[in-house]
Design an enzyme around this catalytic site. Structure first.
Site, mmCIF file in Angstrom:
data_model
loop_
_atom_site.group_PDB
_atom_site.id
_atom_site.type_symbol
_atom_site.label_atom_id
_atom_site.label_comp_id
_atom_site.label_asym_id
_atom_site.label_seq_id
_atom_site.Cartn_x
_atom_site.Cartn_y
_atom_site.Cartn_z
ATOM 1 N N ASP A 223 3.912 9.616 -0.641
ATOM 2 C CA ASP A 223 2.759 8.805 -0.256
ATOM 3 C C ASP A 223 2.515 7.741 -1.313
ATOM 4 O OD1 ASP A 223 0.526 8.034 1.219
ATOM 5 O OD2 ASP A 223 -0.102 10.103 1.550
ATOM 6 N N HIS B 260 0.813 -1.227 0.000
ATOM 7 C CA HIS B 260 0.000 0.000 0.000
ATOM 8 C C HIS B 260 0.847 1.277 0.000
ATOM 9 C CE1 HIS B 260 -4.123 -1.693 0.862
ATOM 10 N NE2 HIS B 260 -3.354 -2.764 1.030
HETATM 11 O O1 F6P Z 1 -0.905 3.284 4.573
HETATM 12 C C1 F6P Z 1 -0.414 2.195 5.230
HETATM 13 C C2 F6P Z 1 -1.186 1.863 6.489
HETATM 14 O O2 F6P Z 1 -0.667 0.704 7.082
HETATM 15 C C3 F6P Z 1 -2.667 1.641 6.218
HETATM 16 O O3 F6P Z 1 -2.969 0.337 5.782
HETATM 17 C C4 F6P Z 1 -3.258 1.985 7.537
HETATM 18 O O4 F6P Z 1 -4.595 2.369 7.450
HETATM 19 C C5 F6P Z 1 -2.402 3.139 7.993
HETATM 20 O O5 F6P Z 1 -1.140 2.925 7.424
HETATM 21 C C6 F6P Z 1 -2.411 3.277 9.496
HETATM 22 O O6 F6P Z 1 -1.393 2.582 10.095
HETATM 23 P P1 F6P Z 1 -1.453 1.831 11.487
HETATM 24 O O7 F6P Z 1 -2.104 0.507 11.227
HETATM 25 O O8 F6P Z 1 -0.025 1.726 11.871
HETATM 26 O O9 F6P Z 1 -2.267 2.667 12.424
#
Ligand code: F6P
Length: 468
Positions: free
Chosen positions: A366, A158
């Site tokens: 990003d 992602h």
């Molecule tokens: O963008 C990557 C990501 O892991 C997303 O999948 C997730 O919503 C966001 O970062 C938030 O991260 P965390 O799970 O560390 O709160």
């Protein structure tokens, strides 16, 4: 019906009696992917307990089954806060200087991936397809292969994949790359990410390009392709259309009176460029003093990963910056920056996006950035707002009609804010329409279908040998 197993670090288990959560990005994407399959969603329960059970807890909700694992405090510290978020995250976002690698964190990361693979392997049936999500689980396929799992396994990354010279600064980089070759299909957000990872395989692991995005790595074929993730366009548009009746939205709009609104919505993360954006807004007011009192900037920034020191440091930095700017520029009747760390539900955000003349999405780097897409989709044809978008967000490739900026240049961002505020409706419409059409075409359903069609193709490919 065939079964799809989705694996991700976080799993959004709905409350009892409900069969889906109305949460953000990944949950919406997973729901879409499950629409033509029986589903099993596997990952971390969100709980941290002493001495976690090596077997997952199974939960049935409607058509989806959930299998969730607890983590120990040491697992959480080393796997999640440590290796995933202090070593991989900064490097994937080109911030080598912020990378904090430790051998114990890396071994915790491997330990959790092994524990997940051992538990998951017992649930896998011969016809299942497996789709793994994100950087927490890069070695999972390799661990599953070690448990004898030969099913097609796909992976979607992602976040960005950096240039090889950046990724290779990570001490564990070769081992991770080698493990990644056990996926049949690797999905990335953009073409440049695909180029970066492919070059990395070719240069570092002597992979042989086979054409069509496929590579032969250590005697095993893997396919790398861009699948830019989309959003639930119909659902988000409907939320924006209805948001006028929402209390938070109504009160915010009443508080604005005739002032124009600039909005930023980001998780508190150094990749999002929040302090840099605030400096650009400060710059805008410095060079457009007539706009003081006429424009308000609302920045909504829920805290995240507070256990990671770099995030705590960022939180202090942003607080200080907001205080400085408001203290210097503000008047008793006007606060230039309204900074909020609460998380708001999507319908409220949809309404605030609709109300904002300018959406500020200026990450330093990003993978995609779904806020940019949501801002576009929330606009109305009668009076569309203007998106100011970092050229270093993956979304910029699908939203070229936005005002694209370099977030490292606060003068350029300040000028884009000015241009956005003065832009006539005809130009706003001309820019917004093609973006909206593209968002509607390339939505989350399109993304999930494209990935699954490619992964399905691996059913008919002869089972590949494990890597030599
Ligand atoms: O963008 C990557 C990501 O892991 C997303 O999948 C997730 O919503 C966001 O970062 C938030 O991260 P965390 O799970 O560390 O709160």
């Amino acid at each position: 019906m065939a079964r799809l197993i989705i694996v991700s670090n976080r799993v959004a288990v709905p409350a009892e009696g409900k069969d889906a959560v109305s949460a953000g990005g990944l949950a919406v994407a997973v729901k879409e992917a499950f629409s033509s399959y029986e589903g099993l969603w596997f990952g971390w329960s969100g709980n941290i307990v002493e001495d976690p059970d090596p077997e997952p807890t199974l939960i049935d909700r409607g058509s989806i089954q959930y299998a969730v694992m607890d983590l120990s405090p040491q697992d959480h510290k080393e796997y999640y806060a440590g290796f995933a978020n202090r070593a991989l995250w900064p490097i994937m976002h080109y911030r080598i200087g912020l990378g904090a690698y430790s051998r114990s964190d890396y071994s915790g990361y491997q330990r959790v991936n092994q524990a997940f693979a051992r538990a998951l392997a017992k649930l896998v049936e011969p016809d299942d397809l497996i789709w793994v999500h994100d950087y927490h689980l890069m070695p999972l396929a390799s661990e599953l292969r070690g448990q004898g799992i030969a099913n097609p396994i796909g992976y979607f990354h992602h976040i960005p994949w950096p240039a090889a010279d950046v990724f290779n600064t990570l001490p564990a980089s070769s081992e991770l790359l080698r493990a990644m070759a056990d996926y049949d299909l690797i999905g990335l957000q953009t073409e440049p990410d695909v180029q970066n990872l492919s070059r990395n395989f070719i240069d570092t692991m002597r992979a042989i390009p086979l054409g069509g995005g496929s590579l032969m790595v250590d005697g095993r074929r893997t396919r790398i392709r861009a699948f830019p993730i989309g959003i639930d366009v119909a659902g988000f548009k409907e939320a924006a259309d209805k948001a006028g009746s929402n209390k938070v939205v109504r009160e915010t709009m009443a508080g604005l009176r005739t002032r124009k609104l600039l909005i930023g919505v980001d998780r508190l993360d150094y990749s999002k460029g929040v302090p840099e954006r605030m400096e650009a807004v400060d710059r805008f007011f410095a060079s457009n003093p007539d706009q003081r009192g006429n424009v308000v900037y609302i920045q909504i920034t829920p805290k995240s990963r507070s256990e990671v020191p770099e995030y705590e440091q960022l939180s202090r930095e942003v607080n200080e910056k907001v205080g400085d700017i408001n203290g210097t520029l503000g008047e008793p009747a006007w606060t230039p920056i309204q900074y909020v760390t609460k998380a708001y539900p999507r319908p409220v955000l949809a309404g605030l996006y609709r109300a904002a003349r300018v959406g500020l999405v200026t990450p330093m780097r990003d993978g995609m950035n779904l806020v940019a897409k949501e801002y576009v989709v929330a606009q109305s044809e009668e009076d569309p707002g203007v998106l100011v978008l970092s050229k270093f967000a993956g979304a910029a490739r699908q939203l070229p009609e936005a005002l694209l900026v370099n977030p490292y240049d606060r003068f350029e961002v300040a000028e884009a804010i000015r241009q956005a505020l003065y832009m006539p409706r005809t130009e706003r419409l001309e820019r917004w329409k093609p973006m909206m059409e593209r968002m509607a075409r390339e939505d989350v359903d399109w993304w999930a279908r494209n990935f699954m069609t490619e992964l399905e193709a691996f059913r008919t490919v002869e089972r590949q040998p494990p890597r030599t």
